[in-house]
Design a protein around this motif. Structure first.
Motif, PDB file in Angstrom:
ATOM      1  N   ASP A 142       0.822  -1.212   0.000  1.00 11.36           N
ATOM      2  CA  ASP A 142       0.000   0.000   0.000  1.00 11.36           C
ATOM      3  C   ASP A 142       0.858   1.264   0.000  1.00 11.36           C
ATOM      4  O   ASP A 142       0.484   2.278  -0.609  1.00 11.36           O
ATOM      5  CB  ASP A 142      -0.928   0.003   1.218  1.00 11.36           C
ATOM      6  N   LYS A 145       2.644   1.643  -3.607  1.00  9.75           N
ATOM      7  CA  LYS A 145       1.773   2.061  -4.716  1.00  9.75           C
ATOM      8  C   LYS A 145       1.402   3.540  -4.627  1.00  9.75           C
ATOM      9  O   LYS A 145       0.818   4.087  -5.574  1.00  9.75           O
ATOM     10  CB  LYS A 145       0.537   1.177  -4.792  1.00  9.75           C
ATOM     11  N   VAL A 150       1.177   0.592  -9.824  1.00  6.84           N
ATOM     12  CA  VAL A 150       0.815  -0.691  -9.211  1.00  6.84           C
ATOM     13  C   VAL A 150       1.412  -1.863  -9.978  1.00  6.84           C
ATOM     14  O   VAL A 150       1.899  -2.832  -9.389  1.00  6.84           O
ATOM     15  CB  VAL A 150      -0.722  -0.839  -9.125  1.00  6.84           C
ATOM     16  N   GLU A 151       1.391  -1.780 -11.328  1.00  4.76           N
ATOM     17  CA  GLU A 151       1.916  -2.902 -12.114  1.00  4.76           C
ATOM     18  C   GLU A 151       3.405  -3.115 -11.854  1.00  4.76           C
ATOM     19  O   GLU A 151       3.885  -4.250 -11.854  1.00  4.76           O
ATOM     20  CB  GLU A 151       1.646  -2.719 -13.610  1.00  4.76           C
ATOM     21  N   VAL A 153       4.987  -2.444  -8.984  1.00  4.66           N
ATOM     22  CA  VAL A 153       5.107  -3.025  -7.643  1.00  4.66           C
ATOM     23  C   VAL A 153       4.788  -4.516  -7.682  1.00  4.66           C
ATOM     24  O   VAL A 153       5.488  -5.335  -7.080  1.00  4.66           O
ATOM     25  CB  VAL A 153       4.167  -2.300  -6.649  1.00  4.66           C
TER      26      VAL A 153
END
Length: 228
Positions: A142, A145, A150-151, A153
């Motif tokens: 969390d 990101k 996000v991709e 991470v």
């Protein structure tokens, strides 16, 4: 006669190199624009997986006291590398790993399971993953990101950790300890065929597993030397 600096601190320098490579690679990849059609994307996932595995192998060597002759430094490196690998606890891993060596392929061996591949892998995960690790990973996810896509991470921080767990299990536990072993095989361990390049890339020479059990004081980067 005093040892040359590199030879005296070789284990520490190699451990430091793995940590630096893992960290610098992760930072680079978290900033990298993801191109799903590019083979390089998936190659980077494999590279980061291999570096994750290197963190655990370094923590493992620290459990055998072979990263540094200085016990405090050896333990510190073990704690750091275990922690960087999905918040593993060095102090939790240490007695379990020595139990594996002392009671290999028996009911007292935490790494051993008499069931099929999937049951064994599940048992392995239960031994080495705790709920508090999952909570810490979720919190870290969390936080990451907030700063990175996000991709990135998922691809370069989360998935390599999962794949490295499988790599360690498959090459370092399942393949060498599966099946029956001859009564004369005192370590109840098999070993990979001699191929140093494949042995390194598959699991930092830990496919040479009989050799590791026979000489646990040999660090991973010298295991190839004791391969018959």
């Amino acid at each position: 006669m005093q040892q040359p600096f590199f030879k005296k601190y070789q284990g520490v320098l190699i451990a430091s190199l793995i940590i630096i490579l893992w960290f610098s690679s992760l930072i680079f990849l978290l900033h990298l624009p993801v191109t799903w059609t590019s083979p390089a994307t998936y190659l980077f996932v494999l590279i980061q997986t291999h570096l994750y595995t290197g963190l655990f192998i370094t923590a493992h060597d620290a459990m055998h006291g072979v990263v540094s002759g200085n016990k405090k430094l050896n333990k510190t490196i073990g704690v750091i590398t275990a922690g960087l690998f999905a918040y593993n606890s060095y102090f939790r891993l240490l007695p379990r790993h020595h139990a594996h060596h002392h009671h290999v392929a028996t009911d007292l061996d935490p790494d051993y399971h008499g069931g099929n591949f999937f049951a064994w892998y599940y048992s392995f995960l239960k031994q080495y993953i705790t709920w508090w690790q999952i909570v810490l990973m979720a919190i870290t996810f969390d936080l990451l990101k907030l700063f990175f896509p996000v991709e990135n991470v998922v691809l370069f921080w989360m998935i390599p950790a999962i794949l490295a767990t499988f790599q360690l299990f498959y090459f370092g536990t399942y393949l060498p300890h599966r099946g029956e072993h001859e009564p004369t095989n005192k370590h109840k361990s098999s070993t990979q065929a001699k191929n140093h390049l494949w042995a390194f890339f598959s699991c930092y020479f830990f496919g040479y597993h009989y050799e590791h059990h026979d000489k646990p004081y040999v660090p991973w980067w010298q295991l190839y030397k004791v391969k018959a």
